[in-house]
Design a protein around this motif. Sequence first.
Motif, PDB file in Angstrom:
ATOM      1  N   ASP A 313     -46.754  25.840 -13.537  1.00  0.00           N
ATOM      2  CA  ASP A 313     -45.381  25.344 -13.630  1.00  0.00           C
ATOM      3  C   ASP A 313     -44.413  26.502 -13.865  1.00  0.00           C
ATOM      4  N   ASN A 314     -44.811  27.490 -14.681  1.00  0.00           N
ATOM      5  CA  ASN A 314     -43.988  28.689 -14.863  1.00  0.00           C
ATOM      6  C   ASN A 314     -43.726  29.375 -13.522  1.00  0.00           C
ATOM      7  N   LEU A 315     -44.791  29.509 -12.727  1.00  0.00           N
ATOM      8  CA  LEU A 315     -44.659  30.172 -11.430  1.00  0.00           C
ATOM      9  C   LEU A 315     -43.816  29.341 -10.466  1.00  0.00           C
ATOM     10  N   GLU A 316     -43.932  28.031 -10.548  1.00  0.00           N
ATOM     11  CA  GLU A 316     -43.117  27.162  -9.692  1.00  0.00           C
ATOM     12  C   GLU A 316     -41.629  27.336 -10.007  1.00  0.00           C
ATOM     13  N   GLN A 317     -41.300  27.429 -11.289  1.00  0.00           N
ATOM     14  CA  GLN A 317     -39.904  27.648 -11.667  1.00  0.00           C
ATOM     15  C   GLN A 317     -39.398  28.998 -11.151  1.00  0.00           C
ATOM     16  N   LEU A 318     -40.252  30.020 -11.221  1.00  0.00           N
ATOM     17  CA  LEU A 318     -39.868  31.328 -10.686  1.00  0.00           C
ATOM     18  C   LEU A 318     -39.687  31.257  -9.171  1.00  0.00           C
ATOM     19  N   ARG A 319     -40.580  30.532  -8.498  1.00  0.00           N
ATOM     20  CA  ARG A 319     -40.481  30.390  -7.041  1.00  0.00           C
ATOM     21  C   ARG A 319     -39.175  29.703  -6.651  1.00  0.00           C
ATOM     22  N   GLN A 320     -38.719  28.777  -7.492  1.00  0.00           N
ATOM     23  CA  GLN A 320     -37.491  28.031  -7.213  1.00  0.00           C
ATOM     24  C   GLN A 320     -36.241  28.793  -7.656  1.00  0.00           C
ATOM     25  N   GLY A 321     -36.431  30.003  -8.212  1.00  0.00           N
ATOM     26  CA  GLY A 321     -35.288  30.799  -8.647  1.00  0.00           C
ATOM     27  C   GLY A 321     -34.715  30.375  -9.981  1.00  0.00           C
ATOM     28  N   GLN A 322     -35.463  29.592 -10.726  1.00  0.00           N
ATOM     29  CA  GLN A 322     -35.011  29.137 -12.034  1.00  0.00           C
ATOM     30  C   GLN A 322     -35.378  30.170 -13.104  1.00  0.00           C
ATOM     31  N   GLU A 323     -34.864  29.964 -14.309  1.00  0.00           N
ATOM     32  CA  GLU A 323     -35.186  30.835 -15.437  1.00  0.00           C
ATOM     33  C   GLU A 323     -36.097  30.062 -16.376  1.00  0.00           C
ATOM     34  N   PRO A 324     -37.417  30.290 -16.308  1.00  0.00           N
ATOM     35  CA  PRO A 324     -38.356  29.510 -17.124  1.00  0.00           C
ATOM     36  C   PRO A 324     -38.131  29.731 -18.618  1.00  0.00           C
ATOM     37  N   VAL A 325     -38.300  28.672 -19.380  1.00  0.00           N
ATOM     38  CA  VAL A 325     -38.151  28.786 -20.825  1.00  0.00           C
ATOM     39  C   VAL A 325     -39.231  29.702 -21.398  1.00  0.00           C
TER      40      VAL A 325
END
Length: 334
Positions: A313-325
């Motif tokens: 899920d961390n990697l998915e957020q990075l893939r989507q350009g988000q800033e993971p908590v």
Amino acid sequence: MRVSFFSAQKYDQRFFDAANQHFGFSLDYQEAGLSATTARLAEGADAVCAFVNDTLDAECLQELKQLGIRFIALRCAGFNQVDLHEAKQLGLQVVRVPAYSPEAVAEHTLALILTLNRHTHRAFNRVRENNFQLNGLLGFNLHGRKVGLVGTGQIGLAVARILKGFGCELLGYDPHPNPEFLELGGRYTSLDQLYAASDVISLHCPLTPENHHLINGHALSRMKKGVMLVNTSRGGLVDTSAAIAALKSGRLGYLALDVYEQEGDVFFRDCSDEIPSDDLLSRLMTFPNVLVTGHQGFFTEEALTQIAEVTLDNLEQLRQGQEPVNELTHQLED
């Protein structure tokens, strides 16, 4: 996204492949640990997934950057193995799994305490040889004993809850006091007070440059004679040479370790056919009042499932350009 796993075991592949059904990443697994010399194995990947004993120093990170790696996913809570300042300078985003089934580590902590106290590991071997004598197997009641917890975060708190059920008196030390520990009836003290009063001391704090060898000769000298020391946190918290000296003098009555400061050379490997090269670990193994397990505190179905899901899920957020908590690099001061 292609993710290259280092220090991967068969159980890693099992749990990450199951979790990956929801994400669709391309996952590559290799047994080699990650370091500057092995980083090239990640060629063609977008991210690497590293574990507790991988070495992500400046040289390794520079090599990963040259290979086009953008993301580093730690499938563990600790991050002392990563040069975060270098990662930020290189523009590498680093994420981790800050918490995963704290009960897994907490229950293993209690398994170590009970096994070492009641000598069930020695009794098991005796009985298999038809020796039913009780000499040498004397333990003590945990009920009414003072247990000092160094670190009262999620894992330390989970340990406290279990010990509360045993009727133990709970002492704690933590720079960031946890109200839930107080609600359990725990009492915060200074480290020196905790050392002096505790019958059992259990470590549940991250490893930082400031607390490296927190348990050293001076700390051990402040403890009760015959104290039980348990470390299921990070190996570098305990000065092994000092612990051996304390075992020889009788200051340490019991020592239980699920982590070891030089574990990177031996843990998660089968070394049974090799000549032991670590003199300190070999010396530890000679003491009847020492119990060592191979960093298995996290090793439950629930914990491995959560580690895999949170990592991906961390990697998915990075893939989507988000800033993971759970990103570490963005938390650093410029």
